[in-house]
Design a protein around this motif. Structure first.
Motif, PDB file in Angstrom:
ATOM      1  N   ALA A  83      27.803  32.094  40.514  1.00  0.00           N
ATOM      2  CA  ALA A  83      27.633  33.039  41.560  1.00  0.00           C
ATOM      3  C   ALA A  83      27.556  34.439  40.717  1.00  0.00           C
ATOM      4  N   ILE A  84      26.352  35.229  41.066  1.00  0.00           N
ATOM      5  CA  ILE A  84      25.999  36.461  40.808  1.00  0.00           C
ATOM      6  C   ILE A  84      26.619  37.288  41.840  1.00  0.00           C
ATOM      7  N   CYS A  85      27.924  38.007  41.570  1.00  0.00           N
ATOM      8  CA  CYS A  85      28.360  38.838  42.738  1.00  0.00           C
ATOM      9  C   CYS A  85      28.482  40.228  42.705  1.00  0.00           C
ATOM     10  N   GLY A  86      28.679  41.157  43.657  1.00  0.00           N
ATOM     11  CA  GLY A  86      28.557  42.626  43.579  1.00  0.00           C
ATOM     12  C   GLY A  86      27.161  43.089  43.373  1.00  0.00           C
ATOM     13  N   ASN A  87      26.025  42.341  43.992  1.00  0.00           N
ATOM     14  CA  ASN A  87      24.599  42.895  43.503  1.00  0.00           C
ATOM     15  C   ASN A  87      24.305  42.795  42.274  1.00  0.00           C
ATOM     16  N   GLY A  88      24.855  42.005  41.305  1.00  0.00           N
ATOM     17  CA  GLY A  88      24.619  42.093  39.864  1.00  0.00           C
ATOM     18  C   GLY A  88      25.725  42.343  39.028  1.00  0.00           C
ATOM     19  N   PHE A 103      35.447  34.980  35.504  1.00  0.00           N
ATOM     20  CA  PHE A 103      34.269  35.987  35.411  1.00  0.00           C
ATOM     21  C   PHE A 103      33.593  35.633  33.970  1.00  0.00           C
ATOM     22  N   VAL A 104      32.239  35.533  34.026  1.00  0.00           N
ATOM     23  CA  VAL A 104      31.547  35.333  32.962  1.00  0.00           C
ATOM     24  C   VAL A 104      31.061  36.458  32.225  1.00  0.00           C
ATOM     25  N   LYS A 105      30.700  37.375  33.477  1.00  0.00           N
ATOM     26  CA  LYS A 105      29.931  38.451  32.768  1.00  0.00           C
ATOM     27  C   LYS A 105      30.168  39.751  33.641  1.00  0.00           C
ATOM     28  N   VAL A 106      30.351  40.919  33.135  1.00  0.00           N
ATOM     29  CA  VAL A 106      30.781  42.188  33.971  1.00  0.00           C
ATOM     30  C   VAL A 106      29.685  43.205  33.524  1.00  0.00           C
ATOM     31  N   ARG A 107      29.036  43.799  34.562  1.00  0.00           N
ATOM     32  CA  ARG A 107      28.266  44.814  34.076  1.00  0.00           C
ATOM     33  C   ARG A 107      28.782  46.196  35.171  1.00  0.00           C
ATOM     34  N   ASP A 108      29.589  46.738  34.758  1.00  0.00           N
ATOM     35  CA  ASP A 108      30.615  47.752  35.446  1.00  0.00           C
ATOM     36  C   ASP A 108      29.759  49.062  35.550  1.00  0.00           C
ATOM     37  N   LEU A 109      30.284  50.089  36.830  1.00  0.00           N
ATOM     38  CA  LEU A 109      29.692  51.347  36.862  1.00  0.00           C
ATOM     39  C   LEU A 109      30.882  52.225  36.132  1.00  0.00           C
ATOM     40  N   TYR A 130      34.391  56.588  51.447  1.00  0.00           N
ATOM     41  CA  TYR A 130      34.112  55.825  50.235  1.00  0.00           C
ATOM     42  C   TYR A 130      34.936  54.588  50.090  1.00  0.00           C
ATOM     43  N   ALA A 131      34.793  53.285  49.605  1.00  0.00           N
ATOM     44  CA  ALA A 131      35.625  52.188  49.057  1.00  0.00           C
ATOM     45  C   ALA A 131      35.038  51.875  47.759  1.00  0.00           C
ATOM     46  N   LEU A 132      36.051  51.301  46.909  1.00  0.00           N
ATOM     47  CA  LEU A 132      35.558  51.223  45.413  1.00  0.00           C
ATOM     48  C   LEU A 132      36.212  49.511  45.291  1.00  0.00           C
ATOM     49  N   GLU A 133      35.066  48.616  44.739  1.00  0.00           N
ATOM     50  CA  GLU A 133      35.215  47.311  44.391  1.00  0.00           C
ATOM     51  C   GLU A 133      35.586  47.287  42.882  1.00  0.00           C
ATOM     52  N   GLN A 134      36.551  46.754  42.461  1.00  0.00           N
ATOM     53  CA  GLN A 134      36.761  46.507  41.080  1.00  0.00           C
ATOM     54  C   GLN A 134      36.838  44.727  41.035  1.00  0.00           C
ATOM     55  N   THR A 135      36.879  44.188  39.629  1.00  0.00           N
ATOM     56  CA  THR A 135      36.993  42.984  39.538  1.00  0.00           C
ATOM     57  C   THR A 135      38.003  42.484  40.155  1.00  0.00           C
ATOM     58  N   LEU A 173      35.092  48.755  37.484  1.00  0.00           N
ATOM     59  CA  LEU A 173      34.700  49.152  38.913  1.00  0.00           C
ATOM     60  C   LEU A 173      33.115  48.590  38.871  1.00  0.00           C
ATOM     61  N   LEU A 174      33.035  47.817  40.005  1.00  0.00           N
ATOM     62  CA  LEU A 174      31.823  46.944  40.096  1.00  0.00           C
ATOM     63  C   LEU A 174      30.839  47.429  40.983  1.00  0.00           C
ATOM     64  N   LYS A 175      31.295  48.251  42.078  1.00  0.00           N
ATOM     65  CA  LYS A 175      30.498  49.056  43.021  1.00  0.00           C
ATOM     66  C   LYS A 175      31.170  49.870  43.893  1.00  0.00           C
ATOM     67  N   ILE A 176      30.387  50.783  44.455  1.00  0.00           N
ATOM     68  CA  ILE A 176      31.239  51.837  45.448  1.00  0.00           C
ATOM     69  C   ILE A 176      30.329  51.484  46.722  1.00  0.00           C
ATOM     70  N   LEU A 177      31.124  51.386  47.718  1.00  0.00           N
ATOM     71  CA  LEU A 177      30.776  51.283  48.966  1.00  0.00           C
ATOM     72  C   LEU A 177      30.865  52.765  49.979  1.00  0.00           C
ATOM     73  N   ALA A 178      29.593  53.147  50.364  1.00  0.00           N
ATOM     74  CA  ALA A 178      29.512  54.565  50.898  1.00  0.00           C
ATOM     75  C   ALA A 178      28.998  54.174  52.159  1.00  0.00           C
ATOM     76  N   TYR A 179      30.031  54.761  53.301  1.00  0.00           N
ATOM     77  CA  TYR A 179      29.640  54.540  54.684  1.00  0.00           C
ATOM     78  C   TYR A 179      29.433  56.188  55.278  1.00  0.00           C
ATOM     79  N   HIS A 180      28.375  55.844  56.370  1.00  0.00           N
ATOM     80  CA  HIS A 180      28.316  57.234  57.044  1.00  0.00           C
ATOM     81  C   HIS A 180      28.119  56.863  58.534  1.00  0.00           C
TER      82      HIS A 180
END
Length: 295
Positions: A83-88, A103-109, A130-135, A173-180
């Motif tokens: 599975a490729i997660c977190g939009n890559g 986890f096979v590969k991590v491409r963090d922010l 905001y919310a923050l997604e990590q591994t 840090l895998l991705k940031i979620l930004a809500y408005h």
């Protein structure tokens, strides 16, 4: 392993002719694509995925979901593939079953990019939360709405979470979620891309004004391209399925790609073909057709 790398793609219209090369890999989004609206995987879809693998075609799940939300797939399709997660942002091995994802590969922010993105987008769109997604971790601001199933590990402003020693600096840090709460979703997406420039990749997969911010150059397509290159699989040997703006790059990159009957217009424009809606087993319908065409 952490990697970063760009992927190039050409603009494609829905009238483009699909490639005729036999597929070696199927890459499918989950929500709104492989999964029905009730989050189930139909028996027909389970059978189609198993038949594809029996024919020697590898299956990749390519999703915006974090790794911990992959049990629904591992349960229903018996741990197929990767599975490729977190939009890559991460590649996860599902073969060991629910709760044992590796986890096979991590491409963090990067933290500096993340802090810049938080500040720039908050300035451009006051009221963004905001919310923050990590591994493994999940943190959010006190004003972030209850959009997800889990209770956050920490409630604090994003700037504090990302500051040196903050709760979100202990693991990638895998991705940031930004809500408005007030902006129209596509308008928020356009605004964010203009505001952030090359500091982060910005996309969306939710029907609400919820954006997903990843590392520069990180997308479903770029990580899928890395995984395929490692296997000697060319883009024209890939068949992709998706329904939302976060699938656009992948649908453009793959040799054959199909937007769902329920897809966002941007996904329809990017794909080389169209299939039935997710609730009508559109992925299974097309896999069955592809397998019937094999020599």
């Amino acid at each position: 392993m952490r990697e970063n790398g760009p992927v190039t793609s050409a603009t494609r219209t829905s009238e483009s002719s699909p490639a005729a090369v036999p597929p070696r890999l199927i890459a499918t989004d989950l929500d709104g694509t492989l999964l029905r609206d009730d989050q189930s995987v139909s028996p027909r879809t389970v059978a189609a995925l198993a038949a594809a693998e029996a024919a020697g075609i590898e299956v990749f799940f390519v999703t915006g979901r974090p790794a911990r939300w992959m049990d629904v797939v591992a349960d229903h399709v018996h741990g197929h593939g990767l599975a490729i997660c977190g939009n890559g942002a991460a590649v996860v091995d599902l073969h060991d079953g629910p709760g044992s994802h590796r986890f096979v590969k991590v491409r963090d922010l990067a933290r500096d990019n993340a802090l810049d993105a938080v500040r720039l987008l908050r300035d451009a769109a006051p009221g963004t939360v905001y919310a923050l997604e990590q591994t493994y971790g999940f943190h959010q601001e006190p004003g972030y709405p209850h959009l997800h199933l889990e209770v956050p590990d920490t409630l604090a402003p994003a700037e504090d979470l990302l500051s040196p020693g903050g709760a979100a600096t202990a693991e990638p840090l895998l991705k940031i979620l930004a809500y408005h709460a007030a902006l129209e979703p596509d308008a928020f997406l356009t605004l964010a891309r203009l505001a952030l420039g090359d500091r982060a990749g910005v996309t969306r997969s939710s029907p609400s004004a919820l954006l997903e911010l990843s590392g520069p150059g990180v997308s479903k397509a770029s990580t899928l391209a890395l995984c395929c290159a490692e296997r000697g699989i060319a883009p024209e040997e890939v068949v992709a399925f998706g329904d939302m703006p976060n699938d656009v790059e992948m649908l453009t990159w793959a040799g054959r790609s199909y937007a769902m009957g329920n897809a966002h217009p941007a996904a329809v424009r990017a794909a080389s073909g169209r299939t039935a809606a997710n609730n009508d087993d559109g992925v299974a319908v097309m896999i069955e057709k592809l397998l019937a065409e094999l020599p």
